[in-house]
Design a protein around this motif. Sequence first.
Motif, PDB file in Angstrom:
ATOM      1  N   ARG A 148       1.694 -10.818   2.483  1.00 34.18           N
ATOM      2  CA  ARG A 148       1.874 -10.412   3.896  1.00 34.18           C
ATOM      3  C   ARG A 148       3.019 -11.210   4.524  1.00 34.18           C
ATOM      4  N   LEU A 149       3.002 -12.540   4.269  1.00 33.26           N
ATOM      5  CA  LEU A 149       4.023 -13.432   4.834  1.00 33.26           C
ATOM      6  C   LEU A 149       5.422 -13.020   4.355  1.00 33.26           C
ATOM      7  N   ILE A 150       5.553 -12.802   3.063  1.00 31.74           N
ATOM      8  CA  ILE A 150       6.863 -12.456   2.491  1.00 31.74           C
ATOM      9  C   ILE A 150       7.346 -11.099   3.011  1.00 31.74           C
ATOM     10  N   TYR A 151       6.460 -10.119   3.025  1.00 27.71           N
ATOM     11  CA  TYR A 151       6.867  -8.782   3.481  1.00 27.71           C
ATOM     12  C   TYR A 151       7.266  -8.818   4.964  1.00 27.71           C
ATOM     13  N   ASP A 152       6.541  -9.623   5.762  1.00 27.19           N
ATOM     14  CA  ASP A 152       6.883  -9.710   7.189  1.00 27.19           C
ATOM     15  C   ASP A 152       8.209 -10.456   7.388  1.00 27.19           C
ATOM     16  N   ASN A 153       8.470 -11.458   6.528  1.00 28.47           N
ATOM     17  CA  ASN A 153       9.731 -12.212   6.630  1.00 28.47           C
ATOM     18  C   ASN A 153      10.944 -11.295   6.531  1.00 28.47           C
ATOM     19  N   TYR A 154      10.815 -10.266   5.690  1.00 33.43           N
ATOM     20  CA  TYR A 154      11.975  -9.407   5.414  1.00 33.43           C
ATOM     21  C   TYR A 154      11.805  -7.969   5.884  1.00 33.43           C
ATOM     22  N   ASN A 155      10.704  -7.745   6.652  1.00 31.51           N
ATOM     23  CA  ASN A 155      10.436  -6.389   7.148  1.00 31.51           C
ATOM     24  C   ASN A 155      10.415  -5.335   6.048  1.00 31.51           C
ATOM     25  N   PHE A 156       9.838  -5.668   4.903  1.00 31.04           N
ATOM     26  CA  PHE A 156       9.715  -4.672   3.832  1.00 31.04           C
ATOM     27  C   PHE A 156       8.755  -3.573   4.267  1.00 31.04           C
ATOM     28  N   GLY A 157       9.082  -2.347   3.923  1.00 34.48           N
ATOM     29  CA  GLY A 157       8.231  -1.216   4.302  1.00 34.48           C
ATOM     30  C   GLY A 157       7.104  -0.957   3.309  1.00 34.48           C
ATOM     31  N   THR A 158       7.132  -1.621   2.167  1.00 34.25           N
ATOM     32  CA  THR A 158       6.080  -1.425   1.148  1.00 34.25           C
ATOM     33  C   THR A 158       4.723  -1.808   1.732  1.00 34.25           C
ATOM     34  N   GLU A 159       3.733  -0.922   1.540  1.00 33.88           N
ATOM     35  CA  GLU A 159       2.399  -1.203   2.076  1.00 33.88           C
ATOM     36  C   GLU A 159       1.572  -2.014   1.077  1.00 33.88           C
ATOM     37  N   ILE A 160       0.877  -3.024   1.584  1.00 36.29           N
ATOM     38  CA  ILE A 160       0.005  -3.853   0.742  1.00 36.29           C
ATOM     39  C   ILE A 160      -1.330  -3.129   0.589  1.00 36.29           C
ATOM     40  N   LEU A 161      -1.602  -2.707  -0.646  1.00 40.62           N
ATOM     41  CA  LEU A 161      -2.814  -1.947  -0.970  1.00 40.62           C
ATOM     42  C   LEU A 161      -3.737  -2.883  -1.764  1.00 40.62           C
ATOM     43  N   VAL A 162      -4.705  -3.471  -1.082  1.00 37.55           N
ATOM     44  CA  VAL A 162      -5.594  -4.426  -1.751  1.00 37.55           C
ATOM     45  C   VAL A 162      -6.497  -3.659  -2.725  1.00 37.55           C
ATOM     46  N   ALA A 163      -6.406  -4.031  -4.004  1.00 39.49           N
ATOM     47  CA  ALA A 163      -7.144  -3.313  -5.053  1.00 39.49           C
ATOM     48  C   ALA A 163      -8.097  -4.265  -5.764  1.00 39.49           C
ATOM     49  N   SER A 164      -8.933  -3.686  -6.643  1.00 38.42           N
ATOM     50  CA  SER A 164      -9.952  -4.457  -7.359  1.00 38.42           C
ATOM     51  C   SER A 164     -10.878  -5.149  -6.352  1.00 38.42           C
ATOM     52  N   VAL A 165     -11.225  -4.393  -5.314  1.00 38.75           N
ATOM     53  CA  VAL A 165     -12.114  -4.888  -4.259  1.00 38.75           C
ATOM     54  C   VAL A 165     -13.547  -4.810  -4.785  1.00 38.75           C
ATOM     55  N   ARG A 166     -14.280  -5.919  -4.660  1.00 36.17           N
ATOM     56  CA  ARG A 166     -15.620  -5.964  -5.266  1.00 36.17           C
ATOM     57  C   ARG A 166     -16.745  -5.986  -4.248  1.00 36.17           C
ATOM     58  N   HIS A 167     -16.450  -6.421  -3.003  1.00 38.27           N
ATOM     59  CA  HIS A 167     -17.531  -6.553  -2.004  1.00 38.27           C
ATOM     60  C   HIS A 167     -16.940  -6.454  -0.591  1.00 38.27           C
ATOM     61  N   VAL A 168     -17.840  -6.369   0.385  1.00 38.01           N
ATOM     62  CA  VAL A 168     -17.393  -6.149   1.770  1.00 38.01           C
ATOM     63  C   VAL A 168     -16.579  -7.321   2.330  1.00 38.01           C
ATOM     64  N   THR A 169     -16.791  -8.518   1.807  1.00 36.87           N
ATOM     65  CA  THR A 169     -16.015  -9.667   2.310  1.00 36.87           C
ATOM     66  C   THR A 169     -14.536  -9.512   1.945  1.00 36.87           C
ATOM     67  N   HIS A 170     -14.249  -8.924   0.789  1.00 41.92           N
ATOM     68  CA  HIS A 170     -12.851  -8.637   0.444  1.00 41.92           C
ATOM     69  C   HIS A 170     -12.233  -7.713   1.493  1.00 41.92           C
ATOM     70  N   VAL A 171     -13.016  -6.751   1.971  1.00 39.40           N
ATOM     71  CA  VAL A 171     -12.501  -5.789   2.965  1.00 39.40           C
ATOM     72  C   VAL A 171     -12.230  -6.515   4.287  1.00 39.40           C
ATOM     73  N   LEU A 172     -13.206  -7.320   4.699  1.00 38.07           N
ATOM     74  CA  LEU A 172     -13.069  -8.059   5.965  1.00 38.07           C
ATOM     75  C   LEU A 172     -11.845  -8.983   5.927  1.00 38.07           C
ATOM     76  N   GLU A 173     -11.720  -9.747   4.851  1.00 36.53           N
ATOM     77  CA  GLU A 173     -10.587 -10.675   4.737  1.00 36.53           C
ATOM     78  C   GLU A 173      -9.248  -9.923   4.709  1.00 36.53           C
ATOM     79  N   SER A 174      -9.230  -8.774   4.043  1.00 33.98           N
ATOM     80  CA  SER A 174      -7.991  -7.970   3.988  1.00 33.98           C
ATOM     81  C   SER A 174      -7.583  -7.534   5.393  1.00 33.98           C
TER      82      SER A 174
END
Length: 217
Positions: A148-174
């Motif tokens: 997130r930090l790197i993409y925001d530094n350079y305004n990259f348009g690539t979307e961060i798609l959090v994968a291999s999510v195992r539980h709801v806490t991963h969703v909340l943290e994302s």
Amino acid sequence: MKFFVDTAEIEPIKELAATGLLDGVTTNPSLIHKSGRDFMEVTKEICGIVDGPVSAEVVALDHETMMKEAEVLRKIADNVCIKVPLTVDGLKTCKALTGDGTMVNVTLCFSANQALLAAKAGATFVSPFVGRHDDNGFDGMDLIEDIRLIYDNYNFGTEILVASVRHVTHVLESAKIGADVMTAPPKVIMDLFKHVLTEKGIEGFLKDWAATGQSII
Ligand code: E4P
């Protein structure tokens, strides 16, 4: 944050699409194998259920064959997103396809430097695998924070798609970090709806409502 479901099973996709909260679908060769369905057929069926991106993964390892496979896959439907591995050939393929207006999901990302490469290759989505990262003694969410930090530094348009999510806490943290998308198995998405106090509250209200002897319709 967009919600994708990580499955090639038709019934849960239909169920989640009916909630109006589903933004897309991700599949991979293992999920296709688990479904027992023909890859082309099931991908076409999924593309007809959701309007958003449906990731379908190439299996070739060299750029030339990846391009040929992508050509077949992108003809399935307009909402097919070609999934390529985070390798030199995968990123060459990513650059060529996105330059042509095709959506590309760069998968199997396990470091922030790899995510930087995917963004430079013009990826539509990059898929860091948080669960597998955790399994190997790292903190998957630290990886999401770094990307997130790197993409925001350079305004990259690539979307961060959090994968291999195992539980709801991963969703909340994302969501707290500001990931653009998360993809999770159907059960994890259904678990997001649940809270013991919601269930208890409904039970109490219904008991008292019954005691009034009234009806709304
Ligand atoms: C992402 O696109 C992958 O299909 C998936 O999230 C992998 O998850 P797993 O580690 O549970 O196999």
